[in-house]
Design a protein around this motif. Structure first.
Motif, PDB file in Angstrom:
ATOM      1  N   UNK A 176      44.236 -26.289 -35.618  1.00 29.62           N
ATOM      2  CA  UNK A 176      45.704 -25.563 -36.257  1.00 29.62           C
ATOM      3  C   UNK A 176      46.747 -25.955 -35.354  1.00 29.62           C
ATOM      4  N   UNK A 177      46.537 -26.017 -34.057  1.00 32.71           N
ATOM      5  CA  UNK A 177      47.272 -26.382 -32.952  1.00 32.71           C
ATOM      6  C   UNK A 177      47.869 -27.593 -33.025  1.00 32.71           C
ATOM      7  N   UNK A 178      46.927 -28.698 -33.487  1.00 34.86           N
ATOM      8  CA  UNK A 178      47.282 -29.979 -33.784  1.00 34.86           C
ATOM      9  C   UNK A 178      48.350 -30.064 -34.960  1.00 34.86           C
ATOM     10  N   UNK A 179      48.137 -29.268 -36.098  1.00 38.96           N
ATOM     11  CA  UNK A 179      48.926 -29.320 -37.002  1.00 38.96           C
ATOM     12  C   UNK A 179      50.159 -28.711 -36.805  1.00 38.96           C
ATOM     13  N   UNK A 180      50.565 -28.016 -36.086  1.00 44.60           N
ATOM     14  CA  UNK A 180      51.762 -27.412 -35.524  1.00 44.60           C
ATOM     15  C   UNK A 180      52.602 -28.274 -34.769  1.00 44.60           C
ATOM     16  N   UNK A 181      51.819 -28.937 -33.864  1.00 47.63           N
ATOM     17  CA  UNK A 181      52.602 -29.817 -32.698  1.00 47.63           C
ATOM     18  C   UNK A 181      53.607 -30.353 -33.465  1.00 47.63           C
ATOM     19  N   UNK A 182      53.606 -31.169 -34.374  1.00 44.47           N
ATOM     20  CA  UNK A 182      54.804 -31.775 -34.861  1.00 44.47           C
ATOM     21  C   UNK A 182      55.945 -31.010 -35.452  1.00 44.47           C
ATOM     22  N   UNK A 183      55.630 -29.718 -35.704  1.00 45.42           N
ATOM     23  CA  UNK A 183      56.918 -28.779 -36.069  1.00 45.42           C
ATOM     24  C   UNK A 183      57.421 -28.369 -34.835  1.00 45.42           C
ATOM     25  N   UNK A 184      57.084 -28.405 -33.671  1.00 44.10           N
ATOM     26  CA  UNK A 184      57.745 -28.127 -32.519  1.00 44.10           C
ATOM     27  C   UNK A 184      57.773 -29.115 -31.566  1.00 44.10           C
ATOM     28  N   UNK A 215      50.217 -23.302 -25.193  1.00 43.03           N
ATOM     29  CA  UNK A 215      50.207 -21.876 -24.559  1.00 43.03           C
ATOM     30  C   UNK A 215      50.448 -20.577 -25.457  1.00 43.03           C
ATOM     31  N   UNK A 216      51.235 -20.799 -26.443  1.00 45.42           N
ATOM     32  CA  UNK A 216      51.412 -20.036 -27.300  1.00 45.42           C
ATOM     33  C   UNK A 216      50.300 -19.746 -28.342  1.00 45.42           C
ATOM     34  N   UNK A 217      49.551 -20.674 -28.773  1.00 41.15           N
ATOM     35  CA  UNK A 217      48.103 -20.607 -29.474  1.00 41.15           C
ATOM     36  C   UNK A 217      47.194 -20.090 -28.603  1.00 41.15           C
ATOM     37  N   UNK A 218      47.082 -20.208 -27.216  1.00 39.60           N
ATOM     38  CA  UNK A 218      46.231 -19.474 -26.223  1.00 39.60           C
ATOM     39  C   UNK A 218      46.335 -17.813 -26.492  1.00 39.60           C
ATOM     40  N   UNK A 219      47.743 -17.435 -26.363  1.00 34.71           N
ATOM     41  CA  UNK A 219      48.015 -15.997 -26.214  1.00 34.71           C
ATOM     42  C   UNK A 219      47.893 -15.432 -27.588  1.00 34.71           C
ATOM     43  N   UNK A 220      47.925 -16.381 -28.737  1.00 33.86           N
ATOM     44  CA  UNK A 220      47.945 -15.477 -30.027  1.00 33.86           C
ATOM     45  C   UNK A 220      46.278 -15.526 -30.454  1.00 33.86           C
ATOM     46  N   UNK A 221      45.478 -16.411 -30.205  1.00 34.29           N
ATOM     47  CA  UNK A 221      44.157 -16.465 -30.489  1.00 34.29           C
ATOM     48  C   UNK A 221      43.216 -15.331 -29.493  1.00 34.29           C
ATOM     49  N   UNK A 222      43.682 -15.281 -28.083  1.00 37.50           N
ATOM     50  CA  UNK A 222      43.076 -14.268 -27.318  1.00 37.50           C
ATOM     51  C   UNK A 222      43.356 -12.711 -28.032  1.00 37.50           C
ATOM     52  N   UNK A 223      44.657 -12.503 -28.408  1.00 35.63           N
ATOM     53  CA  UNK A 223      45.010 -11.416 -28.867  1.00 35.63           C
ATOM     54  C   UNK A 223      44.374 -10.975 -30.258  1.00 35.63           C
TER      55      UNK A 223
END
Length: 703
Positions: free
Chosen positions: A42-50, A58-66
């Motif tokens: 999913x992080x790869x899906x989001x990459x082109x959006x940002x 980094x945001x993905x890591x924080x989100x998934x850990x939470x």
């Protein structure tokens, strides 16, 4: 003599019991595999959006850990409040809701473009709406199924923690499978579909696990919630600290080896794989590596680390890499071994995992988010090495008095304040969200160098060979020297357009050397994702290229895939993409969608210049294939570096030019570069597909 009915019932019970372990182990394995599979997908899906910003990861890591912590809390709630039968009904209902509402995985509607401000909150909301529910449902399965297994009556039910090893084997294999197998062979749409089918299989496995527990013939264990043993707060805090240290050390070691040892794509795989492997080992019923061995080895490694720091022996990058990975592995083995040794009975299993997860989240937040704000270097690494020593039972068993505790706490606070103050005053390093930028001088004092990790991003001559100070307009060096591929390509395109360029977009600032290739009357604009780089390049006390060559240059901050999209279509004569270092490259700048964006912004006779020098990846064939797939023409040079040029900081770059068919590339390119005929054997890259492993393999293969 037993009746046939009794005998049949016994046979059924034996078959049921023989199925318990493989069904539970297989389901836990699949759950962990899906858990680690969804994160990079999913992080790869989001990459082109940002625009492929590292902030996405980094945001993905924080989100998934939470969310993992929330899943563990949910499992703890189910086990403590409901019988297995009712908990199973609730959890299976949740998974059915996921199937009905959230699969296959994809970007949720309404998130087509991020806002101009508040990207972090927007990204968290995007993750929550798109994958929050599936990840939450899967994250609960590890502790939940282990708690259920403890009530099956199986011979190993009293100590179900060995199933945590099966969970981490699934995570370990998913970690390795994604970059090496899944990403190079499957498009994102196929990955999402496969994940959905895996989730359906997981639902069937969880149903079977619940049935094997609820269907046991004796006792009322399946009709009552599990009552946990009382755990003192000091023990819970102990669990939290033992999970905090290796989690933070994982992030710190990854940052240290990529900053100070070696830069390379997928470098995060090795530390994370070793981290997961420690869980596999320590939670086995008979660990392959004894805890006592790890305690002794930790002392030897710390001694080796101190020798390296003090005497700086010539280990080479390979030797240093082995040392730091060994420190991570053994320290994690010690801390996780203590966790395994201090684990509670099965009745308190879910609470144990909850505190472990909280410690892991806090460790990751400290190393990934707080440390870059507090330190200019990777100072958290030695701090966490010391903390790893404090995880040893010889330290944790100490019981200082209140006065001794207050003195130790005061010393720790004073030491931390002094370290933060020292780091804030450093001028040789600048740390930002995107990494550590080091400003150094060569031993002979002739050059000042800017590097990120082990990759040089630019250099300026300070003194002539005879030691006299350099004066006047600085000479562009490294990849940008006059006569090199980048300078020649710009000059050639300029000549093809009558001797001057109009508007030029340059992606990547570095030291600002490229600005000295601009000519009077040309409108150059630089796009840079990291504001710290702009501050370094425009500081005359550090580098003087921009101040001397282009003092009125405009900068656009943000990832170029997004910010360049705001430029007027058909307005640019030249786009220079200079963002491919030897670290994990921004793949999104080299895909078919990226080339299509560049072409929209260029005039009909405009050109894209791509700097594709890379120690670890062969990118020329990627440019050739991707350009051909877009109906474009590409030209590539092969650089030749002499020892004299390298000594003078002139590093001949590998460069590609991409144009529309029939557009004149200019006299120099047409004379000395090779036009790429056809797509070649490499598969074109897109936002949906990129084979980074293939690019690495081609670079390593004999020419």
């Amino acid at each position: 003599m037993e009746t046939p009915i009794v005998q049949a019932g016994a046979d059924v019970g034996m078959r049921r019991m023989s199925a318990v372990l493989p069904v539970y182990a297989g389901t836990i394995f699949l759950s962990a595999f899906l858990l680690f599979g969804i994160q990079p997908m999913f992080a790869k899906m989001v990459l082109p959006k940002l625009g492929g910003s590292p902030a996405v990861w980094s945001t993905a890591m924080v989100f998934f850990q939470a969310i993992l912590l929330a899943g563990y809390a949910y499992a703890h709630w189910l086990v403590g409040r409901f019988s297995v039968r009712r908990a199973a009904l609730i959890h299976i209902a949740l998974m059915i809701v996921v199937v009905a509402t959230s699969l296959p995985i994809g970007i949720a509607a309404g998130f087509e473009r991020p806002p101009q401000q508040g990207e972090f909150a927007w990204l968290l909301l995007l993750f929550a709406v798109s994958v929050g529910l599936p990840f939450f449902a899967v994250s609960a399965n590890g502790p939940l199924l282990q708690a259920w297994f403890a009530r099956t009556g199986h011979a190993h039910a009293r100590d179900p923690y060995f199933l945590y090893a099966a969970s981490n084997i699934g995570s370990f294999l998913a970690l390795l499978a994604y970059p090496f197998v899944v990403e190079p062979t499957l498009r994102l749409a196929t990955q999402a579909s496969a994940w959905a089918w895996g989730f359906g299989l997981l639902l069937a496995g969880i149903t079977a696990c619940a049935g094997l527990c609820v269907g046991r013939p004796a006792g009322r264990l399946d009709t009552m919630p599990l009552v946990a043993e009382p755990i003192p707060a000091s023990r819970k805090l102990h669990w939290l600290v033992l999970a905090f240290v290796p989690s933070g050390l994982l992030v710190a070691v990854t940052a240290h080896i990529s900053t100070d040892v070696a830069s390379g794509p997928l470098l995060w795989v090795a530390p994370l794989a070793l981290f997961l492997l420690t869980f596999v080992i320590v939670f086995q019923r008979r660990p392959l590596l004894r805890h006592g061995w790890m305690l002794n080895t930790q002392l030897l490694l710390i001694l080796g680390y101190m020798v390296v720091m003090v005497f700086n022996p010539p280990l080479g990058w390979g030797g240093e890499l082995v040392l730091h990975l060994a420190i991570l592995f053994v320290t994690a083995m010690v801390a996780h071994g203590e966790l395994a040794r201090l684990r509670p009975s099965a009745a308190a299993l879910t609470g144990f995992y909850l505190w472990m997860s909280l410690g892991g989240v806090l460790g990751g937040v400290f190393a990934a988010l707080l440390a870059p704000l507090l330190f200019n270097s990777v100072a958290e690494y030695p701090i966490l090495i010391v903390a790893g020593m404090l995880c040893r039972p010889s330290f944790t068993s100490l019981r200082p008095s209140r006065l001794q505790g207050a003195v130790l706490a005061g010393l720790a606070i004073v030491g931390a304040g002094a370290l933060v103050s020292h780091e804030a005053s450093r001028t040789d390093m600048v740390r930002s969200f995107f990494g550590v930028h080091r400003i150094s001088e060569t031993p002979d004092g002739r050059f000042r160098i800017l590097s990120h990790g082990s990759t040089v991003h630019g250099a300026q001559r300070l003194r002539q060979d005879d030691g006299t100070l350099v004066s006047g307009r600085p000479e562009p060096l490294t990849y940008y020297f006059t006569g090199g591929g980048i300078a020649d390509a710009i000059h050639s395109v300029r000549q093809a357009r009558g001797g001057t360029l109009g508007a030029v977009a340059a992606i990547g600032v570095g030291t600002g050397s490229l600005s000295c290739q601009a000519r009077s009357g040309e409108d150059w604009r630089f796009y840079e994702i990291d504001p710290a780089v702009i501050r370094i390049a425009t500081d005359p006390a550090r580098f003087g290229f921009l101040n001397a060559c282009a003092p009125s240059t405009d900068f656009v901050i943000g990832d170029a895939r997004l910010t360049l999209g705001d430029a007027r279509d058909g307005s640019l004569d030249l786009i220079v993409v200079d963002a491919f270092s030897s670290d994990a490259i921004p793949v999104h700048l080299l895909t078919g969608e990226a080339l299509a964006l560049y072409m929209r912004k260029l005039k009909p006779d405009g050109a894209v210049l791509l700097h594709i020098s890379n120690r670890n990846m062969e990118l020329g064939s990627v440019v050739r294939a991707t350009a051909a797939a877009q109906g474009l023409t590409s030209w590539i040079n092969e650089p030749v570096r002499s020892a004299a040029d390298v000594q003078a900081m002139r590093l001949a770059p590998k460069v590609a030019i991409v144009l529309r068919p029939g557009v004149d590339p200019g006299p120099i390119i047409a004379g000395s570069w090779q036009e790429q005929a056809g797509p070649g054997p490499t598969r074109p890259w897109s936002d949906d597909y990129a084979d980074v492993i293939g690019a690495i393999w081609r670079q390593l293969s004999p020419k």
